[in-house]
Design an enzyme around this catalytic site. Structure first.
Site, short mmCIF file in Angstrom:
data_model
loop_
_atom_site.label_atom_id
_atom_site.label_comp_id
_atom_site.label_asym_id
_atom_site.label_seq_id
_atom_site.Cartn_x
_atom_site.Cartn_y
_atom_site.Cartn_z
N LYS B 79 4.82 0.36 2.69
CA LYS B 79 5.60 -0.63 1.93
C LYS B 79 6.18 -1.65 2.91
O LYS B 79 6.69 -1.28 3.98
CB LYS B 79 6.73 0.09 1.18
CG LYS B 79 7.54 -0.81 0.23
CD LYS B 79 8.61 -0.01 -0.54
CE LYS B 79 9.36 -0.89 -1.53
NZ LYS B 79 10.39 -0.13 -2.29
N SER B 160 10.62 -1.10 -7.37
CA SER B 160 10.14 -2.12 -6.46
C SER B 160 8.89 -1.74 -5.69
O SER B 160 8.22 -2.62 -5.14
CB SER B 160 11.23 -2.46 -5.45
OG SER B 160 11.50 -1.35 -4.60
N SER B 184 12.99 3.09 -7.50
CA SER B 184 11.88 2.26 -7.01
C SER B 184 10.66 3.04 -6.56
O SER B 184 9.62 2.44 -6.28
CB SER B 184 12.36 1.38 -5.85
OG SER B 184 13.05 0.27 -6.36
#
Lengths: 500, 494
Positions: B79, B160, B184
């Site tokens: 990420k 997210s 998330s």
């Protein structure tokens, strides 16, 4: 309290000044408060900056135990309450010298609570009145970086070396009532910090600076509105700020105006303070607990270690010098006023006792007198301090021992000392090399005495006729003839005998 | 040989060790999938060379007969919230576009040390703020899933960690890192039919992760199976002296401890998670989940978490408050983007830089956070929210006196179409309603896929465990995984 009657004479009568100090003291530590970066003074710009200090993305603060320890020891040295549970808060504002966009500080739960410092209102007079100044709190926080506006015509440069350095903010109560008290408080605080070793107290290097809060009131009235003059960096300037602000505020009030609560700056060149920003445009700092840090919890073992590591503090030391060493109050006060002086004196004392095989008490007076008169006089003359003294405590003790055991006289000692200052030589070696050893050889002295008396038969007559004062003349002549190396006591005895 | 990109982390690890294929074969297969999936916009930066380098190192080690690292031969996605040395790290913001860290985050460093290779930096919601991956400066991530019946709407992969979830579901990587502040990891996992676990707060170091809300941010893995999550988490967790909130505890052997036998365990069903109007398909899946756990030997009890309804407002005070301060460092002075209009002074530069560098959702949260911390409002909002947070944590403590884990839905709906909730931030925030309470309490929580809804979209179940009891969470996840038999996968259209 007679000393607290400092008054400003205004057109409408007398005014009293009320003073509180917030002192920022840089914690003595090799590393910063929340990063491992170094803290050396005077390093090239931006060479003492870690990723944390530069607030790079994802970087996190980790408290430096040594900084916490120094704050706790400082708190203990002023008899303050140590809070076993404290917490760090963020003070949010934008400025180019503040990489994180917030300063990590302690607003809500400081590490040290209330304490006190006793000040002496006249440094020169140890018997003068003392006064206790309350301490509100001590908290630890990060210092900011430094902006440099003089490096480029249109740009400002940022030096982050100081960014993240640990500071203690030591907040007094509004207990001071005169410039002298403010000065005495700051001096005493600096002395304590230096004794504890938690701050070097070098105000000219910015290691210690004061925000001076001043207000005036008619004696006995409610507190007036205060102003805060920021970053004052000497004891003298603090006193000047108090004096200037107090009279400025009296003028404002007597002209029918109001004192504005504001931040001011001191200009030492003009000896005046100027408005920096008023309360209306004060920041909203949006303090809140720093979520990157856990509350700071101190256990008993840590506190005990802090307590054990505290040195003898100035007040206790001064009393001990008077009571146990038999020094005068004045000498005790001067010798303990700076940690460095006391350290030097105690080294001299220990070495003196060792080489003379006496107790420290037995050598204390001579040691104190020699340090404060001979050594200080010489250092003053040479523009040096104890730090860079060419004479070590060991040399001093050796010199004093030579006097004490009669090897040299006090007069010869002064000569030897001058040579020590010049050459850095050892006193014993100098005495031998220059043949300065004092003689107690009665035969040799008797011969000289006989010669002196024979040369001055007229004066001998006058002496015998009752002019006692001439005895000193004979002593002087004898000593002179022996180049000062005769033992004065022996000279006295033999002269008395010879003169009948 | 089946397609290597269909293999799980465990299968790749074991197959590589057994000599079924080389690590390079695996890396090349995933690199090819990544290169062919631009339409999903899952990666901000692709690093095929890094995946190959790690694979070659693994192959060399194997050829030399050296001991193999735990993740040798396994390529993963990272990420783009984790700082990676020498590789641009943006948090999907314009502000950090072009920022290349000189340092490696603790979690990513642990993964590389364990032998994993990096396929690239995964897209996400800007500064991890969002639930649909629509706030990225680098464009939306498109879910590989489509509604059945010819509806061609581009769907949200959740957020997210939307790049992570979409990439795993589309077989662009077998596993990826995520971060979870209020859901998330879990919500995007649920939206894309994969698993993901947010461990106990403090298990994974936050050092080197671009901060959103420090007291909530936790890294965790995302993958297609529970076992893969256990393997990944073992190689991400661990004490880090550089993070003051890191837990100084040994990392348990979660993979070795996996067992779907739940006899003796009590599963709590919090009644507050079944509000009026709960999506019927989600309610039905929840009921099936309860039956699966009973089937695995667990006893089911009803519990109450009375302050649940305050969790979302509490979260949306605390998280923006911390974010408003954490994001103050993006000021254009030292790194990242700077906007310096002609004649601008310092304050003007701050304003211009931040106006240009932050997207609307980030600005919204900075403003909310600034407001709730400001003089006169601090006590009413922030202090109050901290008190409620303590009550929410106490709710869980009390519930865990009666049970060992909790079972709830992960999200209140399946994935929605991109753009559908953009206009209404509150509706978007409601996505986190089931995930936020565990975040506020710092508890481990996992999403596992349970089935498809009527439109053919995945739905997830959430397991919440006691602090530090990731093992029970993983084991319950495994029990569900075995019984749900979730084998659906998005049909390739990209």
């Amino acid at each position: 309290m007679t000393e607290s009657t400092y008054r400003i004479q205004g057109a409408t009568g007398e005014w009293e000044v009320v003073i509180g100090l917030e002192v920022h003291a840089q914690v003595t530590s090799k590393a910063k408060l929340f990063s491992g970066a170094a803290t050396a003074f005077g390093a090239e710009p931006n060479t003492q900056v870690s990723l944390v200090d530069a607030a790079m993305p994802g970087m996190l603060p980790v408290p430096n135990r040594e900084c916490i320890r120094q704050a706790v020891r400082t708190g203990m040295a002023i008899n303050a309450q140590i809070n076993k549970w404290s917490r760090f808060d963020r003070k949010n504002y934008f400025y180019a010298d503040l990489p994180q966009g917030y300063q990590i500080s302690q607003l809500y739960h400081p590490i040290v609570g209330e304490g006190e410092i006793e000040i002496n209102l006249d440094e020169k007079n140890p018997d003068a009145e003392t006064k206790v100044i309350g301490i509100e709190r001590i908290h630890v926080e990060q210092d900011a970086g430094k902006l440099m506006h003089d490096q480029h015509p249109t740009r400002s440069y940022v030096d982050l070396n100081r960014s993240g350095v640990a500071l203690m903010e030591i907040v007094s109560k509004p207990d001071m009532r005169s410039p002298a008290e403010a000065g005495a408080y700051l001096s005493k605080l600096r002395t304590i910090l230096r004794y504890v070793g938690s701050c070097d107290g070098n105000m000219d290097q910015g290691s210690m600076r004061a925000d001076v809060n001043v207000s005036v009131r008619k004696p006995g009235a409610e507190f007036g509105t205060r102003t805060e003059t920021k970053n004052v960096n000497s004891v003298r300037f603090v006193m000047a700020v108090v004096e200037y602000e107090a009279s400025r505020q009296v003028d404002v009030l007597e002209a029918g105006g109001k004192v504005v609560q504001e931040t001011r700056l001191y200009d030492p060149d003009k000896n005046e303070t100027r408005s920096m920003r008023s309360k209306e445009d004060a920041h909203d700092y949006r303090y809140f607990p720093d979520p990157d840090l856990l509350p700071l919890e101190l256990d008993d073992a840590f506190l005990e270690e802090c307590r054990q590591s505290l040195p003898e503090l100035p007040d206790a030391k001064r009393l001990r010098y008077e009571k146990d060493l038999g020094l005068s109050a004045y000498n005790a006060a001067v010798l303990t006023a700076e940690a460095d002086t006391a350290r030097w004196f105690e080294a001299l004392l220990a070495e003196g006792a060792r080489v003379q095989k006496k107790s420290e008490g037995e050598v204390a007076k001579a040691s104190a007198n020699w340090l404060l008169s001979e050594l200080y006089g010489a250092l003053n003359r040479l523009g040096k301090t104890l730090d860079d003294s060419p004479v070590t405590p060991e040399d001093g003790a050796e010199l004093l021992a030579l006097i004490a055991d009669g090897t040299i006289s006090g007069t010869i000692a002064k000569q030897v000392f001058e040579i020590m200052l010049e050459t850095g030589g050892k006193p014993g070696a100098i005495v031998e090399e220059k043949g300065l050893r004092q003689t107690s050889d009665t035969g040799a002295i008797e011969a000289v005495v006989a010669e002196v008396l024979a040369r001055n038969a007229d004066k001998v007559e006058q002496y015998k006729g009752g002019k006692d004062a001439l005895f000193g003349f004979f002593v002087g002549q004898t000593m002179k003839a022996m180049q000062g190396k005769a033992n004065p006591q022996v000279v006295n005895e033999l002269l008395k005998k010879a003169l009948g | 040989m089946s397609d290597l990109t269909d293999l799980t982390v465990a299968e790749i690890r074991d197959g590589f060790r057994a000599g079924d294929f080389s690590a390079r074969d695996v890396a090349e297969a995933f690199n090819a999938n990544v290169a062919a999936a631009k339409a999903l916009n899952t990666f901000i930066v692709e690093t095929p060379e890094k995946a190959l380098a790690a694979a070659d190192a693994a192959d060399r080690a194997k050829a030399a007969g050296e001991a193999l690292k735990p993740l040798a031969g396994v390529p993963i996605g990272m990420k783009d919230l984790f700082c990676t040395q020498g590789v641009q790290t943006t948090a999907a913001s314009h502000m950090l576009e072009g920022f290349t860290p000189t340092y490696e985050s603790t979690v990513s460093a642990k993964l590389w040390d364990a032998g994993a290779g990096m396929l690239g930096k995964l897209n996400l919601d800007q500064f991890a703020m969002g639930s649909s991956n629509e706030t990225s400066y680098f464009g939306n991530v498109i879910s590989p899933w489509k509604r059945k019946g010819g509806d061609n709407a581009a769907l949200a992969p959740g957020g997210s960690s939307g790049g992570s979830s979409a990439a795993i579901a589309a077989r662009l990587c077998p596993a990826a890192t995520g971060t979870d502040t209020g859901g998330s990891i879990r919500q995007p996992a649920a939206f894309t039919g994969i698993s993901g676990i947010k461990p106990t707060y403090g298990r994974c170091s936050r050092w080197g992760i671009v901060a959103f809300a420090s007291s909530l941010d936790q890294a965790g893995p995302m993958a297609r199976t529970v076992r893969d999550n256990a393997i990944m988490l073992e190689n991400m967790a661990g004490f880090d002296p550089r993070d003051s909130t890191s837990l100084d505890l040994e990392v348990p052997k979660w993979e070795a401890g996996l067992s779907s036998d739940l006899r003796g365990k009590k599963v709590g069903i919090p009644k507050e998670y079944r509000p009026d109007g709960l999506n019927a398909e989600i309610a039905a899946l929840w009921d099936r989940g309860i039956e699966w756990l009973k089937d695995a030997g667990a006893e089911v009890v009803e519990v109450s978490l009375p302050h649940t309804k305050y969790a979302l407002p509490t979260y949306y005070i605390i998280a923006p408050a911390e974010a408003s301060s954490n994001l103050a460092r993006y000021d254009g002075v030292r790194y990242g983007q700077r906007d310096l209009p002609d004649g601008a002074g310092l304050q003007d530069m701050y304003a211009a830089t931040r106006a240009m560098g932050f997207g609307p959702e980030v600005k919204r949260r900075i403003m909310i956070g600034t407001y709730v911390l400001s003089a006169g409002f601090y006590d009413a909002y922030y202090t109050q929210a901290q008190k409620v947070r303590a009550l929410i944590a106490r709710d869980f403590e009390q519930a865990f006196e009666k049970c060992d884990l909790l079972l709830t839905p992960t999200a209140p709906s399946a994935s929605f179409a991109l753009g559908e909730k953009q206009a209404d931030p509150l509706a978007m925030y409601l996505n986190d309603v089931f995930t936020v309470p565990a975040s506020l309490a710092g508890l481990p929580a996992m999403a596992v896929p349970g089935g498809l809804d009527g439109q053919g979209l995945p739905l997830g179940l959430q397991i919440i465990g006691k602090a530090l009891d990731e093992q029970t969470v993983l084991n319950a996840g495994l029990a569900i995984e075995e019984r749900a038999g979730f084998a659906a996968r998005p049909e390739k259209w990209w």
